[in-house]
Design an enzyme around this catalytic site. Structure first.
Site, PDB file in Angstrom:
ATOM      1  N   ARG A   1      48.505  90.335  17.983  1.00 50.68           N
ATOM      2  CA  ARG A   1      48.901  91.714  17.675  1.00 50.68           C
ATOM      3  C   ARG A   1      47.729  92.656  17.923  1.00 50.68           C
ATOM      4  O   ARG A   1      46.615  92.418  17.437  1.00 50.68           O
ATOM      5  CB  ARG A   1      49.354  91.832  16.222  1.00 50.68           C
TER       6      ARG A   1
ATOM      7  N   LYS B   1      59.589  98.195  12.539  1.00 53.38           N
ATOM      8  CA  LYS B   1      58.836  97.967  11.311  1.00 53.38           C
ATOM      9  C   LYS B   1      59.596  98.604  10.139  1.00 53.38           C
ATOM     10  O   LYS B   1      59.861  99.797  10.142  1.00 53.38           O
ATOM     11  CB  LYS B   1      57.439  98.557  11.431  1.00 53.38           C
TER      12      LYS B   1
ATOM     13  N   THR C   1      51.763  91.427   5.931  1.00 57.52           N
ATOM     14  CA  THR C   1      50.906  92.154   4.991  1.00 57.52           C
ATOM     15  C   THR C   1      50.415  91.295   3.830  1.00 57.52           C
ATOM     16  O   THR C   1      51.203  90.758   3.057  1.00 57.52           O
ATOM     17  CB  THR C   1      51.599  93.411   4.404  1.00 57.52           C
TER      18      THR C   1
ATOM     19  N   ARG D   1      47.783 111.039   6.907  1.00 55.71           N
ATOM     20  CA  ARG D   1      46.450 110.723   6.416  1.00 55.71           C
ATOM     21  C   ARG D   1      45.710 111.970   5.944  1.00 55.71           C
ATOM     22  O   ARG D   1      45.991 113.080   6.383  1.00 55.71           O
ATOM     23  CB  ARG D   1      45.615 110.056   7.528  1.00 55.71           C
TER      24      ARG D   1
END
Length: 491
Positions: free
Chosen positions: A37, A231, A289, A78
């Site tokens: 990945r 995702k 994760t 962010r």
């Protein structure tokens, strides 16, 4: 001969500073990596180009088809640049969120000014309502919106903490109208397709429209599109999971953001629901994760982490993913070896492993009926392998849906397709120069299986293929064959 307990669940490794040289990548492959990945939230195109070259080199050296998955960043929710060392926020503080690079228009008197990514500020301010929660740094800091004047938001701190540059933001319960593909994503996508990545993971998926948008963008760039993994991290995506699964090529359960968005207590149940829904349709699913997070700094995992990986195997996941553990951790190879051992041990536990669940063919689908029959026949006769002769990989993917105890071997003349099968539960394979619809079909299968030590003389195997054309989607034959038996049957 194929081991009865050969690993079925695949391993996805994120590459980074600890694992991007050809030598390091070769070590990961030898330890068990099936998919590499590349996280496009970090790194330049030049760096990723070098890494891709190294993956292909290491894959060739190892003699194993390793897939490359490009993980697009998506909208950057962010914080911007903060004073050196960051800032401390405490309960009761008032914070002004404003677009980075601009001057706040609201008064800063009595407020702590915190810049946020300029590209998202306007949309977030429009979508957010008073009273909505805005979280920072993976949910460690919790605030509530008290005043909104787009593109600025004033929030009150409920749970404080130390906030540093570029930490992430989450808005649980707030439907966001941000596009899932940014200009950066589109440039990264062009790069990925030019460098023949095998799969693209799309962040920030909410509905099937996001998947369709990505696929349309790819159609404009190439006729040979990578497969798409959606995702799942937002509440909208969970709500519309069925339509998303039907539209995508695979699912990636991004449990980190999901825990922040929906609450950590909901993640285990949602994980099982998503895996089950994918299993029913034969759609590959990756569980991701913090699977072995302690191994970033430790050579051994915690018992809880070992249980987490094993439970994903029991749930029926096609693959498990490592992030910082292999990208920047101190023990990348040991981590992959540990994950391999946990998977193998879990797969030995037939009592718990979901591959023994009963699945049913799609009504009217010939290939589904053939592969379902192949799985059952192989078990009944004690076959050592099921050989799927396929150019598209479809037969092997469908066979994997039935989670046969018998190992699956895909035989194809399409190297790119074999790499894509690296995401699929239980499928191993081999590329041969050309598949011909001739009388030598079963002789070719015998040669491939014996040359790779996947079968021995007198072993029974089950073969599926599309006779006589061998074209995509034509699988119509299942045959039990004994290695070394006279080849009298016409293909």
């Amino acid at each position: 001969m194929l081991s009865s307990y050969r690993r079925r669940v695949k391993i996805v490794c994120t590459l980074g500073p600890s694992s991007r040289t050809a030598e390091q990548i070769y070590g990961l492959i030898e330890s068990g990596m099936d998919v590499a990945r590349l996280n496009f939230s970090h790194g330049t195109h030049e760096l990723h180009k070098t890494t891709i070259i190294n993956i292909r080199e290491a894959s060739k050296k190892a003699g194993k088809a390793v897939a490359i998955m490009q993980d697009l960043q998506g909208p950057k929710l962010r914080v911007g640049k903060l004073p050196a060392g960051g800032i401390d926020l405490k309960a009761g503080d008032t914070v002004l969120l404003y677009p980075e690079g601009s001057t706040p228009k609201l008064s800063t008197h009595g407020k702590i000014a915190v810049p946020i990514s300029a590209e998202i500020a306007q949309t977030i301010a429009v979508d957010t309502q008073r009273g909505a929660r805005i979280l920072f740094d993976d949910g460690r800091i919790i605030t509530k919106a008290s005043q909104i004047d787009p593109p600025e938001i004033v929030v009150e701190v409920e749970i404080g903490g130390h906030l540093t540059d570029h930490k992430g933001m989450n808005l649980p319960g707030t439907p966001l109208s941000l596009p899932c593909l940014t200009e950066k994503d589109l440039e990264d996508l062009k790069f990925g397709i030019a460098n023949e990545v095998d799969a693209v993971a799309l962040s920030f998926v909410r509905t099937v429209h996001d998947i369709e948008t990505l696929k349309e963008k790819m159609r404009k760039l190439t006729n040979h599109q990578p497969i798409v993994f959606a995702k799942i991290e937002r509440e909208e995506a969970v709500e519309y999971k069925d339509s998303i699964i039907e539209a995508t090529d695979g699912l990636l359960i991004a449990r980190g953001d999901m825990a922040v968005e929906l609450g950590a207590e909901r993640v285990p149940t949602i994980q099982k629901q998503l895996i089950n829904a994918c299993n029913e349709l034969g759609v590959p699913v990756i569980t991701a994760t913090q699977m072995l997070e302690s191994m970033i700094n430790s050579p051994t995992p915690t018992r809880a982490e070992a249980s987490d990986v094993a439970n994903a195997v029991f749930d029926g996941t096609d693959a498990v993913m490592l992030s910082a553990e292999t990208a920047s951790g101190q023990y990348p190879h040991e981590t992959v070896k540990t994950m391999t051992r946990i998977i193998l041990e879990a797969e030995r536990s037939r009592e718990f492993c979901s591959r023994h669940r009963e699945s049913f063919p799609i009504p009217g689908s010939v290939v589904d009926a053939i592969e379902n029959s192949a799985a059952q026949i192989a078990e009944y006769v004690g076959a050592v392998a099921i050989a799927c002769i396929s150019r598209s990989g479809m037969a092997a993917r469908i066979l994997a849906k039935y989670r046969p105890e018998t190992p699956i071997v895909a035989i194809t003349d399409n190297e790119a397709m074999l790499r894509r099968l690296a995401f699929v539960w239980g499928v191993r394979g081999i590329v041969i120069p050309k598949i011909l619809a001739t009388d030598d079909l079963f002789a070719m299968v015998e040669h491939v299986l014996q040359a790779n030590a996947w079968a021995e003389p007198e072993d029974l195997i089950v073969v599926t293929a599309g006779i006589p054309s061998l074209r995509r989607g034509t699988t119509n034959m299942v045959k039990v064959h004994r290695i070394g038996a006279p080849l009298t049957t016409k293909a």
